[in-house]
Design a protein around this motif. Structure first.
Motif, short mmCIF file in Angstrom:
data_model
loop_
_atom_site.label_atom_id
_atom_site.label_comp_id
_atom_site.label_asym_id
_atom_site.label_seq_id
_atom_site.Cartn_x
_atom_site.Cartn_y
_atom_site.Cartn_z
N ALA A 183 -15.45 8.36 10.66
CA ALA A 183 -16.83 8.49 11.14
C ALA A 183 -17.71 7.35 10.64
CB ALA A 183 -17.41 9.84 10.69
N GLU A 184 -17.10 6.30 10.13
CA GLU A 184 -17.86 5.18 9.60
C GLU A 184 -18.69 4.54 10.71
OE1 GLU A 184 -14.40 6.04 7.14
OE2 GLU A 184 -14.50 5.50 9.24
N SER A 185 -19.98 4.38 10.45
CA SER A 185 -20.87 3.88 11.51
C SER A 185 -21.68 2.66 11.08
CB SER A 185 -21.81 4.99 11.98
OG SER A 185 -22.61 5.44 10.90
N THR A 186 -21.45 2.18 9.86
CA THR A 186 -22.16 0.99 9.39
C THR A 186 -21.15 0.04 8.74
OG1 THR A 186 -22.60 1.81 7.14
CG2 THR A 186 -24.23 2.38 8.86
N VAL A 187 -21.57 -1.19 8.55
CA VAL A 187 -20.72 -2.15 7.86
C VAL A 187 -20.42 -1.64 6.46
CG1 VAL A 187 -20.60 -4.49 6.92
CG2 VAL A 187 -21.45 -4.13 9.25
N GLN A 188 -21.43 -1.09 5.78
CA GLN A 188 -21.22 -0.58 4.42
C GLN A 188 -20.24 0.58 4.41
OE1 GLN A 188 -21.99 -2.30 1.77
NE2 GLN A 188 -22.85 -3.75 3.22
N ASP A 189 -20.30 1.45 5.42
CA ASP A 189 -19.32 2.55 5.51
C ASP A 189 -17.91 2.00 5.63
OD1 ASP A 189 -21.43 4.41 5.57
OD2 ASP A 189 -21.25 4.78 7.74
N LEU A 190 -17.74 0.99 6.47
CA LEU A 190 -16.42 0.40 6.66
C LEU A 190 -15.93 -0.31 5.41
CD1 LEU A 190 -16.76 -0.89 10.32
CD2 LEU A 190 -15.30 0.99 9.52
N LYS A 191 -16.84 -0.99 4.72
CA LYS A 191 -16.46 -1.64 3.47
C LYS A 191 -16.06 -0.60 2.42
CE LYS A 191 -18.67 -5.21 1.94
NZ LYS A 191 -17.59 -6.16 1.68
N ALA A 192 -16.71 0.55 2.42
CA ALA A 192 -16.34 1.62 1.50
C ALA A 192 -14.95 2.17 1.85
CB ALA A 192 -17.39 2.74 1.53
N LEU A 193 -14.65 2.29 3.13
CA LEU A 193 -13.33 2.73 3.55
C LEU A 193 -12.26 1.72 3.11
CD1 LEU A 193 -11.38 4.59 5.10
CD2 LEU A 193 -11.98 3.28 7.18
N ILE A 194 -12.56 0.46 3.27
CA ILE A 194 -11.62 -0.59 2.83
C ILE A 194 -11.39 -0.47 1.33
CG2 ILE A 194 -11.29 -3.07 2.53
CD1 ILE A 194 -12.87 -3.38 5.24
N GLU A 195 -12.45 -0.29 0.57
CA GLU A 195 -12.32 -0.17 -0.88
C GLU A 195 -11.50 1.07 -1.26
OE1 GLU A 195 -12.11 -1.42 -4.47
OE2 GLU A 195 -13.08 -2.62 -2.92
N LYS A 196 -11.74 2.18 -0.57
CA LYS A 196 -10.96 3.41 -0.80
C LYS A 196 -9.48 3.15 -0.52
CE LYS A 196 -10.64 7.80 1.65
NZ LYS A 196 -11.37 8.73 2.53
N THR A 197 -9.21 2.39 0.53
CA THR A 197 -7.83 2.07 0.91
C THR A 197 -7.19 1.18 -0.15
OG1 THR A 197 -8.45 2.25 3.24
CG2 THR A 197 -6.37 1.15 2.74
N ILE A 198 -7.92 0.16 -0.59
CA ILE A 198 -7.40 -0.73 -1.64
C ILE A 198 -7.10 0.06 -2.90
CG2 ILE A 198 -8.03 -2.61 -3.22
CD1 ILE A 198 -9.51 -3.91 -0.81
N THR A 199 -7.99 0.95 -3.27
CA THR A 199 -7.78 1.77 -4.47
C THR A 199 -6.51 2.61 -4.34
OG1 THR A 199 -10.15 1.82 -4.95
CG2 THR A 199 -8.80 3.59 -5.92
N TYR A 200 -6.33 3.22 -3.17
CA TYR A 200 -5.14 4.06 -2.96
C TYR A 200 -3.87 3.23 -2.98
CZ TYR A 200 -1.68 7.05 -0.82
OH TYR A 200 -0.53 7.75 -0.57
N VAL A 201 -3.82 2.16 -2.21
CA VAL A 201 -2.61 1.34 -2.15
C VAL A 201 -2.33 0.71 -3.51
CG1 VAL A 201 -1.52 -0.65 -1.04
CG2 VAL A 201 -2.86 0.94 0.34
N SER A 202 -3.37 0.31 -4.22
CA SER A 202 -3.21 -0.28 -5.55
C SER A 202 -2.68 0.71 -6.58
CB SER A 202 -4.54 -0.84 -6.06
OG SER A 202 -4.97 -1.89 -5.26
N SER A 203 -2.85 1.99 -6.31
CA SER A 203 -2.37 3.01 -7.26
C SER A 203 -0.85 3.16 -7.22
CB SER A 203 -3.03 4.36 -6.97
OG SER A 203 -2.49 4.96 -5.80
N MET A 204 -0.22 2.60 -6.20
CA MET A 204 1.23 2.69 -6.07
C MET A 204 1.92 1.76 -7.06
SD MET A 204 1.70 4.84 -3.67
CE MET A 204 0.48 5.69 -2.69
N LYS A 205 3.02 2.24 -7.58
CA LYS A 205 3.85 1.43 -8.48
C LYS A 205 5.15 1.11 -7.74
CE LYS A 205 2.04 3.85 -12.51
NZ LYS A 205 1.00 4.50 -11.75
N GLU A 206 5.77 0.05 -8.14
CA GLU A 206 7.03 -0.34 -7.50
C GLU A 206 8.03 0.82 -7.54
OE1 GLU A 206 9.96 -4.18 -7.24
OE2 GLU A 206 8.47 -4.10 -8.82
N SER A 207 8.06 1.55 -8.65
CA SER A 207 9.01 2.66 -8.78
C SER A 207 8.73 3.80 -7.79
CB SER A 207 8.98 3.21 -10.21
OG SER A 207 7.69 3.68 -10.55
#
Length: 165
Positions: free
Chosen positions: A77-101
């Motif tokens: 439901a992101e409707s602003t540039v800031q909303d989309l940037k927050a979604l990107i940051e949420k995605t980076i945080t999630y993907v970054s939480s993964m370990k190789e193992s």
């Protein structure tokens, strides 16, 4: 494989920087940046906002499916540039939480992405769907911004390179 997933992080950062340039372009030209979020390359294609959501969704889904971990839910439901940037940051945080193992055995793991009517070997899902889908929506977002006059070029898409010297 883990290195390929971490490449998603680099490109998500690139996407955030492209949105910053889109914001500046709108400000410099006297219109609201959200106008760009509805732009599309063709009438039957998704708008920029959806392209960004698809990039994020693909990165989160691939990480989730290949590790068996739950992905954050997004209502898209992101409707602003800031909303989309927050979604990107949420995605980076999630993907970054993964370990190789977390990815051990991913190649031969049978995966069935939610909402799909079939199952895949992890390596087939990743290489034949996740990676192409991620980059399709990434380059489409770039192309929409470029088409709308945002001053970006190839190196804005490729992003920072890890030069040794």
């Amino acid at each position: 494989m883990y290195a390929e997933i971490t490449q998603f992080i680099k490109m998500l950062d690139t996407l955030s920087r492209l949105l910053d340039k889109a914001q500046r372009h709108a400000e410099e030209n006297g219109f609201e940046a959200e106008v760009l979020l509805n732009a599309r390359l063709a009438p039957d294609m998704l708008p920029l906002s959806s392209q960004v959501q698809m990039v994020c969704g693909t990165a989160m889904l691939a990480s989730s499916v290949l590790t068996g971990k739950s992905a954050p839910v997004s209502d898209n439901a992101e409707s602003t540039v800031q909303d989309l940037k927050a979604l990107i940051e949420k995605t980076i945080t999630y993907v970054s939480s993964m370990k190789e193992s977390d990815f051990l055995g991913w190649e031969d793991r049978i995966v069935a992405p939610p909402g799909w009517s079939g199952a895949f070997l992890g390596k087939d899902y990743f290489h034949q769907h996740a990676v192409p889908n991620f980059y399709f929506h990434m380059v489409t977002a770039y192309a929409i911004l470029r088409h709308e006059g945002v001053r970006i070029g190839k190196m804005d898409y490729i992003g920072k390179l890890p030069f040794l010297i």
